[in-house]
Structure formats: C-alpha cells, structure tokens
Design an enzyme around this catalytic site. Structure first.
Site, PDB file in Angstrom:
ATOM      1  N   TYR A 106     -14.641  14.438   6.827  1.00 38.54           N
ATOM      2  CA  TYR A 106     -13.642  13.368   6.786  1.00 38.54           C
ATOM      3  C   TYR A 106     -13.578  12.760   5.388  1.00 38.54           C
ATOM      4  O   TYR A 106     -12.492  12.440   4.892  1.00 38.54           O
ATOM      5  CB  TYR A 106     -13.967  12.266   7.811  1.00 38.54           C
ATOM      6  CG  TYR A 106     -12.849  11.257   7.921  1.00 38.54           C
ATOM      7  CD1 TYR A 106     -11.811  11.442   8.819  1.00 38.54           C
ATOM      8  CD2 TYR A 106     -12.810  10.141   7.090  1.00 38.54           C
ATOM      9  CE1 TYR A 106     -10.771  10.546   8.900  1.00 38.54           C
ATOM     10  CE2 TYR A 106     -11.766   9.232   7.161  1.00 38.54           C
ATOM     11  CZ  TYR A 106     -10.746   9.434   8.074  1.00 38.54           C
ATOM     12  OH  TYR A 106      -9.703   8.544   8.140  1.00 38.54           O
TER      13      TYR A 106
ATOM     14  N   PHE B 212      17.194  13.259  -6.016  1.00 35.01           N
ATOM     15  CA  PHE B 212      16.792  14.180  -4.961  1.00 35.01           C
ATOM     16  C   PHE B 212      16.803  13.385  -3.660  1.00 35.01           C
ATOM     17  O   PHE B 212      16.518  12.195  -3.640  1.00 35.01           O
ATOM     18  CB  PHE B 212      15.423  14.824  -5.220  1.00 35.01           C
ATOM     19  CG  PHE B 212      15.112  15.818  -4.135  1.00 35.01           C
ATOM     20  CD1 PHE B 212      15.811  17.016  -4.063  1.00 35.01           C
ATOM     21  CD2 PHE B 212      14.212  15.530  -3.128  1.00 35.01           C
ATOM     22  CE1 PHE B 212      15.593  17.907  -3.023  1.00 35.01           C
ATOM     23  CE2 PHE B 212      13.991  16.419  -2.085  1.00 35.01           C
ATOM     24  CZ  PHE B 212      14.681  17.610  -2.034  1.00 35.01           C
ATOM     25  N   THR B 213      17.118  14.070  -2.575  1.00 33.40           N
ATOM     26  CA  THR B 213      17.393  13.408  -1.282  1.00 33.40           C
ATOM     27  C   THR B 213      16.285  12.433  -0.858  1.00 33.40           C
ATOM     28  O   THR B 213      16.524  11.231  -0.710  1.00 33.40           O
ATOM     29  CB  THR B 213      17.593  14.475  -0.193  1.00 33.40           C
ATOM     30  OG1 THR B 213      16.477  15.371  -0.213  1.00 33.40           O
ATOM     31  CG2 THR B 213      18.868  15.269  -0.438  1.00 33.40           C
TER      32      THR B 213
ATOM     33  N   ASP C 110       8.560  13.973 -11.491  1.00 41.04           N
ATOM     34  CA  ASP C 110       8.620  14.763 -10.258  1.00 41.04           C
ATOM     35  C   ASP C 110       8.344  16.206 -10.677  1.00 41.04           C
ATOM     36  O   ASP C 110       9.217  16.908 -11.179  1.00 41.04           O
ATOM     37  CB  ASP C 110       9.987  14.633  -9.570  1.00 41.04           C
ATOM     38  CG  ASP C 110      10.046  15.456  -8.274  1.00 41.04           C
ATOM     39  OD1 ASP C 110       9.209  16.365  -8.110  1.00 41.04           O
ATOM     40  OD2 ASP C 110      10.933  15.195  -7.439  1.00 41.04           O
TER      41      ASP C 110
ATOM     42  N   LYS D 210       5.943  24.023  -3.351  1.00 34.22           N
ATOM     43  CA  LYS D 210       6.802  24.861  -4.198  1.00 34.22           C
ATOM     44  C   LYS D 210       5.942  25.587  -5.225  1.00 34.22           C
ATOM     45  O   LYS D 210       5.308  26.588  -4.911  1.00 34.22           O
ATOM     46  CB  LYS D 210       7.869  24.006  -4.887  1.00 34.22           C
ATOM     47  CG  LYS D 210       9.022  23.598  -3.967  1.00 34.22           C
ATOM     48  CD  LYS D 210       8.712  22.410  -3.145  1.00 34.22           C
ATOM     49  CE  LYS D 210       9.946  21.778  -2.527  1.00 34.22           C
ATOM     50  NZ  LYS D 210       9.583  20.693  -1.612  1.00 34.22           N
TER      51      LYS D 210
ATOM     52  N   ARG E 132      24.071  22.136  -0.294  1.00 34.34           N
ATOM     53  CA  ARG E 132      23.686  21.112  -1.261  1.00 34.34           C
ATOM     54  C   ARG E 132      24.968  20.558  -1.859  1.00 34.34           C
ATOM     55  O   ARG E 132      25.399  20.907  -2.938  1.00 34.34           O
ATOM     56  CB  ARG E 132      22.779  21.669  -2.371  1.00 34.34           C
ATOM     57  CG  ARG E 132      21.409  22.107  -1.904  1.00 34.34           C
ATOM     58  CD  ARG E 132      20.334  21.035  -1.831  1.00 34.34           C
ATOM     59  NE  ARG E 132      20.266  20.247  -0.622  1.00 34.34           N
ATOM     60  CZ  ARG E 132      19.125  19.691  -0.171  1.00 34.34           C
ATOM     61  NH1 ARG E 132      17.988  19.882  -0.788  1.00 34.34           N
ATOM     62  NH2 ARG E 132      19.139  18.954   0.899  1.00 34.34           N
TER      63      ARG E 132
ATOM     64  N   PHE F 171      21.609  15.711   6.458  1.00 37.47           N
ATOM     65  CA  PHE F 171      21.728  17.174   6.382  1.00 37.47           C
ATOM     66  C   PHE F 171      20.707  17.883   7.259  1.00 37.47           C
ATOM     67  O   PHE F 171      20.927  19.001   7.690  1.00 37.47           O
ATOM     68  CB  PHE F 171      21.578  17.664   4.928  1.00 37.47           C
ATOM     69  CG  PHE F 171      20.326  17.183   4.259  1.00 37.47           C
ATOM     70  CD1 PHE F 171      20.276  15.932   3.665  1.00 37.47           C
ATOM     71  CD2 PHE F 171      19.190  17.973   4.234  1.00 37.47           C
ATOM     72  CE1 PHE F 171      19.110  15.483   3.062  1.00 37.47           C
ATOM     73  CE2 PHE F 171      18.025  17.533   3.628  1.00 37.47           C
ATOM     74  CZ  PHE F 171      17.988  16.276   3.039  1.00 37.47           C
TER      75      PHE F 171
END
Ligand code: F0G
Length: 459
Positions: free
Chosen positions: A73, A125-126, A216, A259, A383, A450
């Site tokens: 943990y 970005f969303t 980012d 990614k 997009r 979306f």
C-alpha cells in the site's frame, strides 16, 4: 537514389486475433451505438484507430516488469523506480502518480486556479479545459493561427503566438494567470509540435511575468522527434536529449502515460517546487490514492518506468512516426484531404472538405467516422464540433475551424498492411461521400459530450 526504408525495431512474439464482421453486422452495430464510435463494442471493430491511449503493445521487458510488481500500500519499490526514471529522463524532481492524465489535470487545476482566472494554452484539450473550467478558470487559446488551418505546412504548428499572449496579459493582468499550459505535439491541432526556440521564448515570457509554465507532456517524445527532424541545430541530438531539454524548460507537468510511455493505464503530476508537491500530495490522497501509488498498481508503475526508457529511443520514434507518415502519404497520394504536416500520433481527415454538403452544425466529422466504420470496420474518432462542446456560459456550440476525423495509430500494434487497408477504406468512403448524411443529437451529455452522445441521421 538508393532507397533505405525504416522497419520496426522489434519482432512479434504474441498476436491477438481480430474479428471480421459483415456489412450488415456493422450497420446494426453503429445504429446500436447511436452513430458514436465511442459506443461501439471493441469486439465489433476490425482495425481500432479510435485512440493511441492505453492501447500500445508493451514489450517483453514491460511484461516482465509487471511480474515484479510490489503491491504494498505504501512505499512500493516500483514507485521509486518510476519516480527516479521521471527525474532522470524528464528532469522533474517530484512525482505524484495518478490513475491517468486527467487525474493529474484535476489536482493541478484545483491547486492552481482560482475563480475568474485565465489559463492560456496552445490549443485546448477536452479534459484539460474542463478541469480548468470546473476550478473556475477560463481557457484562452494562444496557439499560432496556422494551427487552425488544416493544409498550412508550418513545421511547428504547436507554437505559441506572443501577440495573443501579450494581449491576454494586457487585458486581465499577470496576477489573473496562474500558469500557462503548453502541450507538446498538440493533439487537437493534429499532433503538431512546438519548436524549442518557441518554448524557450515562452520560458522567458513566464520569467518576465512570474507565471508558471506547465507542460502537458503526454506526447513529448513525438515532439522531440519532430524537433530532431525539423529544427535547426538539433539533427545530431538524440530524442532522449531533446525530451530532457524540453522538460527542463518547464516547471511542472501533467502526463497521460497511456500514450508516449506505452502503458495501458497510468499518469502523473510532476514538478520541481516542493510546496506545490506538498499541496498535490494533500489532494492525491483524496482523489486518487496514497502519494506513492495514486491510483496505479505497483506493476503498472514498473511497466511505466520501463516504457519511459523505451519511448525515447531514436529507432522507436522513427518507426512510430514513420508509420503515421506512411498512412498519411498513402491518403495524400489518393487526394484525400488530411492535416499537414502529418501528426505524430495520428492522421487527421478534413471532414469539411470530404463532406462539403454537410454544414458544421450537422456534425460532418461525426458522420464521417460512422461511415468509415460501416464501410470497413475501422474505428476512428471525431475531433470537431462535437468534441469542442458548448461554451459553459453562453450554452452555444464552440465552432472550431478544424472539423476532423482522427485515425490514431496505437504504438507498436498494427502493421503496414493494416495501414494499406485503412487508406483504401477511406478512399472508398470518400468516393461515396455524397451518400453520407448529416446528424443530430438524440442524447447530449452536459460535459465531454463526445464520449457518450447519441445521434441520428437527418434526411
Ligand atoms: N492531454 C492530452 C494532450 C491528451 O491527449 C489526453 C488524452 C489527456 C491529456 C488526458 O489523459 O486520457 O490519460 O486522462 N487523450 C486521449 C486521446 C484520451 O484519445 O486523445 P487521460
């Protein structure tokens, strides 16, 4: 000239069989999914180009790392491996793990943003913008105009426009700007990089005004590869060196490790400031988990540490971006309008041009993605106006200049033959473009519509 091709710097040890469907099955599946590719069952998909997020193929070393998970943990060995790897490769001193990128965005936004603040960024970005808004902030787009022009060949469409940035400071004052958010390889612009020259100018601008620079870094290695290929003075530097140089120019970072770092789940918030780190630790225990796992299993942190090291190898990036370029060129040669230059993670189809008979308010990109699925079982993502959502204050649809369908290439998953089939399918859809109809919502979620919105055709 003698031809020299690149090839994948790996060979295949295990395969996953794909299901083939009939045209009738696909027509039913897309209607059941409300004409939204996010709502399709993955089993009904042949080539899945929905996203490059969490869908990469891990290496044998990463899988071996999975077996080395220390699921304590607190204080897992894998956390320290991940933490030290992030410092070594990305420069950041402190890391707070999160379950994925948006977990980091949530924590950062809550710590940094006060009601009425403004957060400039090189395109929205969303999830990033939504977290900024939930925290009381307003996103302001400061990317160069070329980023909004699909066929502009600008090599660094992710660059910041300082006229826009200075205008914002003049209007609202530096004290209303808690940080600027700079994405590497800007997703919504079509996977387009920022140059190191521009980033250095952003750094100087931030220093001048005392504003923090947040990165980012979801696709930083792809950005570094483009710098190596395109920016003067970087040809002899490795992707690894350039990645480090980019990160070292910034103060903090949010990362979706699903990614670039080639893991199925995971992310982090990293920074150099100890006080910021302490605040992030207070929130991570509320929303994610203890500060040494933050929503990830030990094994996943281990896979990420290994994935980070693999992701910055030059030969990996050459094949990764090379495959995207291969698809882009196939489409370009057939006259399909795509965003140029080709992106790092995806090829973006210009739905406005492919479906000129459908006005933007009838969601041409959404309709095109659905048509591509029916044609061939290939799953892509809208997009455009659906992703852009509504202005939270006025309730009006944002009408982005870019109305795109994204063919996103997972890392190390598909072959050149899959790219051939994809290009042929897109060409067939384009030949029958006049049969594609515009859409309207039958169900519109309030936020991030979306993902779960449903549609029907307009006759
Ligand atoms: N930032 C960028 C630039 C992204 O592309 C994403 C995710 C996130 C943040 C959020 O990270 O998904 O781990 O919470 N993009 C995915 C995509 C979903 O398909 O483009 P996340």
């Amino acid at each position: 000239m003698e031809k020299r091709s690149w090839a994948e710097p790996y060979k295949i040890k295990m395969v996953e069989l794909l299901k083939m469907t009939t045209l009738e099955e696909r027509k039913k599946a897309i209607v059941d999914a409300g004409l939204n590719t996010f709502l399709l069952k993955s089993e009904d998909v042949y080539i899945d180009l929905l996203t490059d997020s969490g869908v990469g193929a891990m290496s044998d070393r990463q899988w071996a790392g999975i077996m080395m998970g220390d699921e304590a943990y607190a204080g897992s060995r894998n956390f320290y491996h991940m933490h030290d790897t992030i410092e070594e490769y990305y420069s950041y001193k402190y890391t707070v793990p999160t379950h994925q990128g948006r977990g980091a965005e949530n924590i950062l936004s809550q710590i940094m943003i006060s009601e009425g603040d403004f957060v400039p960024g090189n395109m929205y970005f969303t999830t990033t913008r939504l977290h900024q808004e939930i925290a009381g902030g307003h996103f302001v787009d400061v990317i160069i105009d070329e980023a909004h022009i699909p066929d502009s060949e600008h090599p660094f469409k992710g660059n910041v426009d300082f006229i826009k940035l200075n205008k914002l400071v003049d209007e609202v004052g530096a004290e209303k700007i808690p940080y600027i958010c700079i994405a590497t390889c800007v997703n919504m612009a079509g996977g387009q990089p920022i140059s190191l020259e521009n980033l250095k100018q952003v750094r100087a601008w931030c220093d001048k005004y005392g504003i923090m620079l947040v990165h980012d870094m979801t696709r930083v290695a792809e950005n570094a590869y483009f710098i190596q290929q395109r920016e003067e003075g970087y040809q002899d530097k490795s992707v690894k060196e350039i990645v480090y140089e980019i990160c070292a120019l910034t103060d903090a970072a949010t990362m979706s490790a699903k990614k670039d770092a080639i893991v199925n789940i995971g992310g982090f918030l990293a920074m150099n400031d100890k006080r910021l780190y302490e605040k992030a630790c207070e929130l991570v225990v509320v929303y994610e988990g203890l500060h040494t796992y933050g929503g990830m299993a030990g094994r996943d942190m281990e896979a990420m540490a290994i994935g980070i090291k693999e992701s910055v190898q030059d030969n990996h990036m050459r094949a990764r971006v090379g495959q995207v370029e291969y698809l882009g060129k196939l489409l370009d040669d057939e006259g399909v309008p795509v965003v140029k230059p080709y992106g790092g993670h995806a090829i973006f189809l210009n739905a406005r041009e492919i479906l000129p008979h459908i006005p933007q308010k009838h969601f041409p990109a959404q309709a095109l993605a659905a048509a591509l699925y029916v044609e061939s079982g290939i799953r892509a993502m809208e997009r455009g106006v659906v992703s852009a959502g509504r202005n939270q204050e006025t309730g009006e649809n944002f009408m982005p200049k870019l109305e795109l369908v994204r063919l996103t290439i997972p890392r190390r998953v598909y072959t050149q033959a899959h790219m051939d089939v994809t290009a042929e399918s897109v060409v067939r859809v384009m030949k029958n473009a006049n049969k594609v109809k515009g859409l309207r919502f039958t169900y519109e979620p309030k936020m991030l519509r979306f993902f779960m919105g449903r549609f029907e055709e307009i006759d």
